[in-house]
Design a protein around this motif. Structure first.
Motif, mmCIF file in Angstrom:
data_model
loop_
_atom_site.group_PDB
_atom_site.id
_atom_site.type_symbol
_atom_site.label_atom_id
_atom_site.label_comp_id
_atom_site.label_asym_id
_atom_site.label_seq_id
_atom_site.Cartn_x
_atom_site.Cartn_y
_atom_site.Cartn_z
ATOM 1 N N TRP A 574 0.819 -1.210 0.000
ATOM 2 C CA TRP A 574 0.000 0.000 0.000
ATOM 3 C C TRP A 574 0.858 1.268 0.000
ATOM 4 O O TRP A 574 0.330 2.374 -0.039
ATOM 5 C CB TRP A 574 -0.915 0.007 1.229
ATOM 6 N N ASN A 575 2.187 1.106 0.077
ATOM 7 C CA ASN A 575 3.101 2.244 0.130
ATOM 8 C C ASN A 575 4.211 2.057 -0.902
ATOM 9 O O ASN A 575 4.128 1.188 -1.768
ATOM 10 C CB ASN A 575 3.676 2.380 1.547
ATOM 11 N N THR A 576 5.235 2.858 -0.809
ATOM 12 C CA THR A 576 6.328 2.768 -1.778
ATOM 13 C C THR A 576 7.158 1.505 -1.560
ATOM 14 O O THR A 576 7.158 0.921 -0.472
ATOM 15 C CB THR A 576 7.245 3.992 -1.673
ATOM 16 N N CYS A 577 7.882 1.102 -2.572
ATOM 17 C CA CYS A 577 8.742 -0.086 -2.514
ATOM 18 C C CYS A 577 9.809 0.093 -1.439
ATOM 19 O O CYS A 577 10.420 1.157 -1.317
ATOM 20 C CB CYS A 577 9.398 -0.301 -3.872
ATOM 21 N N SER A 578 10.031 -0.950 -0.644
ATOM 22 C CA SER A 578 11.058 -0.901 0.397
ATOM 23 C C SER A 578 12.393 -1.442 -0.104
ATOM 24 O O SER A 578 13.367 -1.474 0.637
ATOM 25 C CB SER A 578 10.599 -1.696 1.621
ATOM 26 N N TYR A 579 12.419 -1.884 -1.358
ATOM 27 C CA TYR A 579 13.642 -2.400 -1.993
ATOM 28 C C TYR A 579 14.286 -3.514 -1.182
ATOM 29 O O TYR A 579 15.482 -3.514 -0.911
ATOM 30 C CB TYR A 579 14.639 -1.257 -2.241
ATOM 31 N N CYS A 580 13.452 -4.500 -0.830
ATOM 32 C CA CYS A 580 13.985 -5.680 -0.138
ATOM 33 C C CYS A 580 14.817 -6.537 -1.085
ATOM 34 O O CYS A 580 15.678 -7.287 -0.649
ATOM 35 C CB CYS A 580 12.856 -6.498 0.475
ATOM 36 N N GLY A 581 14.515 -6.433 -2.381
ATOM 37 C CA GLY A 581 15.305 -7.157 -3.377
ATOM 38 C C GLY A 581 14.520 -8.165 -4.187
ATOM 39 O O GLY A 581 14.863 -8.443 -5.343
ATOM 40 N N VAL A 582 13.454 -8.736 -3.633
ATOM 41 C CA VAL A 582 12.810 -9.873 -4.285
ATOM 42 C C VAL A 582 12.185 -9.498 -5.627
ATOM 43 O O VAL A 582 12.311 -10.238 -6.609
ATOM 44 C CB VAL A 582 11.780 -10.539 -3.350
ATOM 45 N N CYS A 583 11.504 -8.355 -5.697
ATOM 46 C CA CYS A 583 10.861 -7.974 -6.959
ATOM 47 C C CYS A 583 11.888 -7.588 -8.008
ATOM 48 O O CYS A 583 11.715 -7.868 -9.204
ATOM 49 C CB CYS A 583 9.883 -6.823 -6.723
ATOM 50 N N GLN A 584 12.984 -6.946 -7.565
ATOM 51 C CA GLN A 584 14.020 -6.532 -8.501
ATOM 52 C C GLN A 584 14.818 -7.730 -9.025
ATOM 53 O O GLN A 584 15.106 -7.841 -10.219
ATOM 54 C CB GLN A 584 14.974 -5.533 -7.823
ATOM 55 N N ILE A 585 15.167 -8.654 -8.120
ATOM 56 C CA ILE A 585 16.005 -9.802 -8.493
ATOM 57 C C ILE A 585 15.220 -10.833 -9.291
ATOM 58 O O ILE A 585 15.704 -11.382 -10.288
ATOM 59 C CB ILE A 585 16.622 -10.449 -7.231
ATOM 60 N N TYR A 586 13.969 -11.084 -8.879
ATOM 61 C CA TYR A 586 13.185 -12.154 -9.488
ATOM 62 C C TYR A 586 12.176 -11.655 -10.520
ATOM 63 O O TYR A 586 11.483 -12.452 -11.143
ATOM 64 C CB TYR A 586 12.466 -12.953 -8.400
ATOM 65 N N ARG A 587 12.070 -10.329 -10.651
ATOM 66 C CA ARG A 587 11.142 -9.730 -11.604
ATOM 67 C C ARG A 587 9.717 -10.211 -11.373
ATOM 68 O O ARG A 587 9.012 -10.668 -12.287
ATOM 69 C CB ARG A 587 11.589 -9.997 -13.043
ATOM 70 N N VAL A 588 9.315 -10.141 -10.127
ATOM 71 C CA VAL A 588 7.951 -10.463 -9.731
ATOM 72 C C VAL A 588 7.399 -9.242 -8.998
ATOM 73 O O VAL A 588 8.076 -8.216 -8.878
ATOM 74 C CB VAL A 588 7.907 -11.711 -8.827
ATOM 75 N N GLY A 589 6.186 -9.335 -8.519
ATOM 76 C CA GLY A 589 5.609 -8.223 -7.781
ATOM 77 C C GLY A 589 4.401 -8.677 -7.000
ATOM 78 O O GLY A 589 3.884 -9.789 -7.191
ATOM 79 N N ASN A 590 3.946 -7.827 -6.085
ATOM 80 C CA ASN A 590 2.729 -8.130 -5.335
ATOM 81 C C ASN A 590 1.555 -8.239 -6.299
ATOM 82 O O ASN A 590 1.371 -7.376 -7.169
ATOM 83 C CB ASN A 590 2.451 -7.038 -4.303
ATOM 84 N N LEU A 591 0.769 -9.298 -6.155
ATOM 85 C CA LEU A 591 -0.389 -9.508 -7.016
ATOM 86 C C LEU A 591 -1.643 -9.457 -6.153
ATOM 87 O O LEU A 591 -1.999 -10.422 -5.482
ATOM 88 C CB LEU A 591 -0.286 -10.849 -7.741
ATOM 89 N N VAL A 592 -2.270 -8.299 -6.142
ATOM 90 C CA VAL A 592 -3.471 -8.058 -5.347
ATOM 91 C C VAL A 592 -4.668 -8.081 -6.279
ATOM 92 O O VAL A 592 -4.685 -7.371 -7.288
ATOM 93 C CB VAL A 592 -3.374 -6.704 -4.611
ATOM 94 N N LYS A 593 -5.657 -8.904 -5.963
ATOM 95 C CA LYS A 593 -6.750 -9.171 -6.893
ATOM 96 C C LYS A 593 -7.861 -8.133 -6.864
ATOM 97 O O LYS A 593 -8.716 -8.126 -7.731
ATOM 98 C CB LYS A 593 -7.355 -10.553 -6.600
ATOM 99 N N LYS A 594 -7.887 -7.288 -5.844
ATOM 100 C CA LYS A 594 -8.976 -6.328 -5.729
ATOM 101 C C LYS A 594 -8.932 -5.330 -6.883
ATOM 102 O O LYS A 594 -7.879 -4.774 -7.210
ATOM 103 C CB LYS A 594 -8.891 -5.567 -4.407
ATOM 104 N N VAL A 595 -10.070 -5.129 -7.504
ATOM 105 C CA VAL A 595 -10.170 -4.167 -8.591
ATOM 106 C C VAL A 595 -10.466 -2.802 -7.997
ATOM 107 O O VAL A 595 -11.465 -2.604 -7.302
ATOM 108 C CB VAL A 595 -11.282 -4.563 -9.586
#
Length: 596
Positions: A574-595
């Motif tokens: 719900w906020n800015t990226c904390s740059y933990c590394g997982v999305c950058q390294i693995y090229r994935v992201g949070n997948l939230v289904k709510k429209v």
């Protein structure tokens, strides 16, 4: 097989709960084993616990969906059955076909907690499979490990030929296909083939120097975990196998999301399962109804690290409500963040069947809750309890931890103050469960010092006056202490495990856990416990750094220093990226289904 069937019918009936060993459960899978790659899936603990494990159920149906594979199940027998099997020289066998494990192609062992490591060794011994991977013959089964503990597998790694890291749905089928294609070739060559696959660790190709684990052949230096990007693509085991003996969590289970980005600094799962991936509303509802219809369960559980954080939890409950009311099906949400607790959802759930509610403040004082990044206030906790009572719950349980770095007496006393306030709400039963912090690898507290088990006695004395407000269950800290030592252990710990399992196992069971046996095993192995207590810093070499969860060491160190400095980190959903590394390294992201 005939010998084993005779053993079960003549000798097996003498043990406690013989139905644990007979198989033939409703929804269990039977295939013609001829020409199949045969694997036994094992949860190295009692049948009732193993049959409750959602992950193993997924793998059972996932692997059996492959035409050339036959996956069967096996659990560690209870001590009376083990004694009988050893007396009669009966090797451990599968539930489906009663085939000795040692005659299969592979055995897959789920590693869920460190105190099960002695069970793993006992399971291998009972199967008559050499405990050390390097001592196995060409025709011995390949021993494969998986599960959350594999993010530091080193204490037990020498017992495994292969260790799979991450989500099974992503790459496990490919691993099995390579093993099928290479069947008949030399064992060492087959291990070399699979070592090239993403998220597959073959310990025999690595060695320990100092505390670091490094490759000794042409294999990856870093093993990157497998991540499925969309949970809607993952299998839902709607044909859940129904246990012959009531299991620990004997209900229909639907995983509604995987991963959590709340950032609680003590929570390994909150780091290694990132990012958040929600299952869609339609997928959850249709799967839940189908599972109920195919199993006849009277309760369904919505599984997640924090189910109430699902962006569509209101809609999920609303959709399930008419079905659940019609057939008197109760809905349970086992993991509830106190700030996410919603009185409207709670009221709807309680309208079917009232059960106990569990909240996890984790720390007593606001200062400590902020430091561990729990990000909940006293008002959040009290109002959640108030809303739960109003919605119809009469029993409440609260979880706390102690032993955080720089924790003060007043922080512990505020646990008692919180219980005193909740007492005003007139619950029939209030229980507080208090455990010693276990600083886990791949969490911000991997750098922290492990408190002595004796610390819990100090906590017990401080909270004694508050026992009139709640039942306060404080562990003696010994199990948590040993778990903490093993969890940050290296390959030297394996020698301790070898000695320990021969003295006693079932270490997660209070009646079998022996602190004295552990201390003696460390002494006999000439391994110093103090070496694994910490504290550590950013320059420390950890024996798990070759296993990449996607969360960088630099980020975890930053989180630990923020703990020391009383700074919070906001949820990146719900906020800015904390740059933990997982999305950058693995090229994935949070997948939230709510429209939106």
């Amino acid at each position: 097989m005939t010998e084993i069937l005779k053993f079960i019918s003549e000798e097996g009936i003498k043990v406690k709960k013989p139905a644990r060993y007979i198989g033939n459960e409703y929804n269990s899978i039977y295939k013609d084993p001829k020409g199949k790659f045969r694997i036994a899936l094992s949860f190295p603990d009692l049948y009732e616990l193993g049959m409750s494990h959602y992950g193993l159920e997924i793998l059972y149906h996932l692997l059996n969906s492959m035409e050339k594979v036959y996956a069967e199940r096996v659990y560690l027998p209870w001590v009376d059955m083990i004694e009988l099997m050893e007396t009669k020289n009966i090797p451990l066998f599968t539930l489906e076909t009663k085939t000795p494990i040692k005659f299969l192609d592979a055995i897959g062992i789920s590693l869920e907690y460190e105190l099960s490591f002695t069970n793993v060794l006992k399971l291998l011994q009972l199967s008559q499979i050499p405990i050390r991977a390097e001592q196995r013959a060409e025709d011995d089964p390949l021993v494969i490990g998986g599960g959350p503990v594999t993010y530091n597998p080193e204490p037990i790694s020498q017992a495994f030929d292969i260790i799979y890291i991450g989500d099974g749905e992503k790459n496990l089928k490919k691993l099995i296909e390579v093993l099928i294609e290479s069947k008949g070739e030399k064992r060492i060559d087959r291990l070399e083939y699979v070592s090239k696959l993403n998220g597959v660790y073959v310990p025999i190709f690595y060695k320990q120097i100092g505390r670091k684990i490094i490759p000794v052949s042409n294999v990856p230096k870093i093993i990157r975990r497998n991540i499925i990007s969309d949970l809607d693509e993952a299998i839902v085991p709607v044909n859940k196998v129904l246990p012959n003996v009531e299991s620990t969590h004997d209900r229909a289970i639907i995983e509604i999301s995987r991963g959590c980005t709340r950032g609680c600094r003590f929570c390994q799962a909150g780091y290694v399962y990132r990012p958040v991936r929600e299952r869609s509303l339609q997928n959850v509802v249709s799967s839940a109804i189908e599972m109920i219809n195919k199993t006849g369960y009277g309760e369904m559980s919505l599984l997640s690290l924090s189910a109430m954080d699902h962006s569509l939890i209101q809609e999920i409950v609303n959709e399930l409500l008419s079905f659940s009311k019609k057939y008197r099906i109760s809905i349970s949400i086992p993991s509830t963040r106190v700030d996410a607790f919603n009185v409207e959802v709670a009221s709807k759930i309680a309208s079917i069947r009232k059960t106990g509610i569990t909240l996890a403040p984790e720390a007593g004082s606001q200062k400590m809750r902020d430091k561990i990044n729990k990000n909940v206030s006293f008002d959040d906790i009290f109002n959640s309890a108030f809303n739960a009572k109003k919605a119809g719950w009469n029993r409440i349980k609260l979880y706390f931890m102690v032993g955080f770095p720089n924790e003060k007496e007043e922080d512990i006393l505020e646990i008692g103050t919180l219980l005193k306030e909740i007492k005003r709400l007139k619950f029939q039963r209030i229980t507080a469960s208090i455990n010693l912090l276990v600083p886990k690898p791949h969490s911000a507290f991997q750098f922290a010092r492990l408190q002595s088990y004796e610390y819990t006695e100090y906590v017990n004395n401080l909270l004694r006056p508050y026992r009139k407000f709640a039942r306060i269950d404080i562990s003696d800290g010994k199990k948590s202490f040993i778990e903490g030592v093993i969890s940050r252990g290296d390959r030297k710990i394996f020698e301790v495990l070898i000695r320990k399992f021969k003295k006693s196992f079932y270490d997660d069971w209070t009646e079998f856990f022996s602190f004295e046996d552990w201390l003696e095993s460390f002494k006999e192995s000439e391994v110093e416990i103090e070496e694994y207590l910490g504290p550590y810093d950013i320059n420390t070499d950890f024996p798990w750094e070759h296993i990449d969860s996607g969360i960088t060491k630099a980020f975890l160190w930053k989180e630990y220093t923020k703990y020391l400095n009383k700074e919070i980190t906001k949820d990146c959903r719900w906020n800015t990226c904390s740059y933990c590394g997982v999305c950058q390294i693995y090229r994935v992201g949070n997948l939230v289904k709510k429209v939106v």
